[in-house]
Design an enzyme around this catalytic site. Structure first.
Site, PDB file in Angstrom:
ATOM      1  CG  ASP A 218     -82.510 139.061  33.655  1.00 55.27           C
ATOM      2  OD1 ASP A 218     -83.361 138.314  33.478  1.00 55.27           O
ATOM      3  OD2 ASP A 218     -82.345 139.588  32.462  1.00 55.27           O
TER       4      ASP A 218
ATOM      5  CG  HIS B 111     -86.417 138.318  37.366  1.00 60.05           C
ATOM      6  ND1 HIS B 111     -85.659 137.119  37.193  1.00 60.05           N
ATOM      7  CD2 HIS B 111     -85.823 139.370  36.279  1.00 60.05           C
ATOM      8  CE1 HIS B 111     -85.410 137.160  35.959  1.00 60.05           C
ATOM      9  NE2 HIS B 111     -84.817 138.279  35.744  1.00 60.05           N
TER      10      HIS B 111
END
Length: 335
Positions: free
Chosen positions: A106, A306
């Site tokens: 991320d 994610h």
């Protein structure tokens, strides 16, 4: 099955430009520095630390400045990318090492990429999880994100820009907000393909959480795991984490001399096929032959969202350790 730990987790703090950086390490051997994203902590790498240690590496997961037990500078511009990169360099030096492989997820992927770009003499290889590498340059970030919400909606990056605004939504119920945010980006709890992604925008001046998916936690996140994450933010607040978004335009200015620059060290990318980061930024992945000329492999994991190293720890561990085995480890210095 996860490998048996080769040693206990060791918590420590080191001096860095941030002031104090907290880290957790396991194992001995060539250094692998693990950098988390938003809104997480070193704990995001709890499945990787023992696996990397068992494979013969010194695995070190940090709390990025503003998170967990690391220092939380007050000034917004203390969260510039240049400062976060220097924190990473300071960790390597404080550990008595000359170089490291840096792996990020991320925002940590962006931090890892910038670390490799700006300090190739320190970071000899880079692993990127979930967020693809894009060289510095292009339009100003807030101009891009300001256009994504449309006339009646506001994209989350824009929503995070105003100091205090997102804090007013998040901090009264940090645990509940985190649960919704994690669920919105997890493969087993996110909306089906073709449906709106509710967490990315606010509608009519509302809150992000108004559009989070309702229901159970994602399979990768236990109640105990959520307690760990919530406990960290309940102690430190969320402002330090949000300030990363509030310095994006400053990063754009700071990194202008490196516009279009490739990362030339050996690299690896792992993304989730159901992660919006890999679909929005598919052009960045397509450009890897130019932007990551020493890329070893690019993997998209089917059915994965994610939070890739937590959703699919065994696959990610296998890909990381196989890749690390191809790199020539340096002679270790320090203890």
């Amino acid at each position: 099955m996860q490998p048996e730990p080769t040693a206990e987790l060791r918590h420590r703090t080191v001096e860095a430009p941030a002031g104090r950086l907290h880290l957790v390490e396991q194992g001995t051997g060539p250094l692998v520095l693990l950098v988390h994203g938003f809104p997480e902590s070193w704990y995001s790498w709890r499945r990787q630390l023992p696996a990397l240690a068992a494979a013969g590496h010194r695995a070190v997961a940090i709390d990025v400045r503003g998170y967990g037990r690391s220092s939380k500078p007050e000034a917004t511009d203390a969260y510039r990318m240049l400062d976060l990169v220097e924190d990473n360099v300071a960790v390597v030096r404080a550990l008595g090492e000359e170089s490291a492989v840096v792996v990020g997820h991320d925002w940590g992927s962006n931090i890892a990429a910038a670390s490799a770009l700006l300090h190739p003499e320190v970071f000899r290889a880079v692993g990127l999880l979930s967020v693809p590498y894009t060289p510095p340059g292009g339009p100003r970030p807030t101009d891009i994100f300001g256009q994504l919400g449309g006339p009646e909606q506001e994209f989350y990056v824009s929503y995070f820009q105003e100091p205090g605004r997102a804090e007013a939504e998040i901090e009264p119920d940090i645990r509940g907000w985190l649960a919704g945010f994690y669920a919105a980006l997890s493969a087993d709890t996110m909306p089906a393909r073709g449906e709106p992604d509710p967490h990315f925008v606010t509608r009519g001046g509302g809150r992000l959480r108004d559009r989070f998916p309702a229901g159970s936690l994602p399979a990768w996140l236990s109640e105990d795991d959520l307690d760990v994450y919530a406990g960290e933010f309940e102690r430190t607040g969320i402002t330090g984490a949000l300030n990363r978004y509030r310095t994006m335009d400053r990063d754009w200015e700071d990194l202008a001399p490196h516009r279009g620059a490739p990362i030339k060290q050996p690299s690896l990318f792992i993304g989730g096929a159901q992660d919006a980061s890999t679909t929005w930024m598919s052009d960045a992945i397509d450009a890897y032959p130019t932007t990551l000329p020493a890329l070893s492999a690019s993997h998209l994991l089917d059915g994965c969202g994610h939070w890739i190293q937590q959703e699919r720890p065994e696959e990610v561990n296998h890909l990381l350790t196989d890749w690390l085995a191809t790199l020539q480890g340096p002679t270790r210095h320090g203890c």
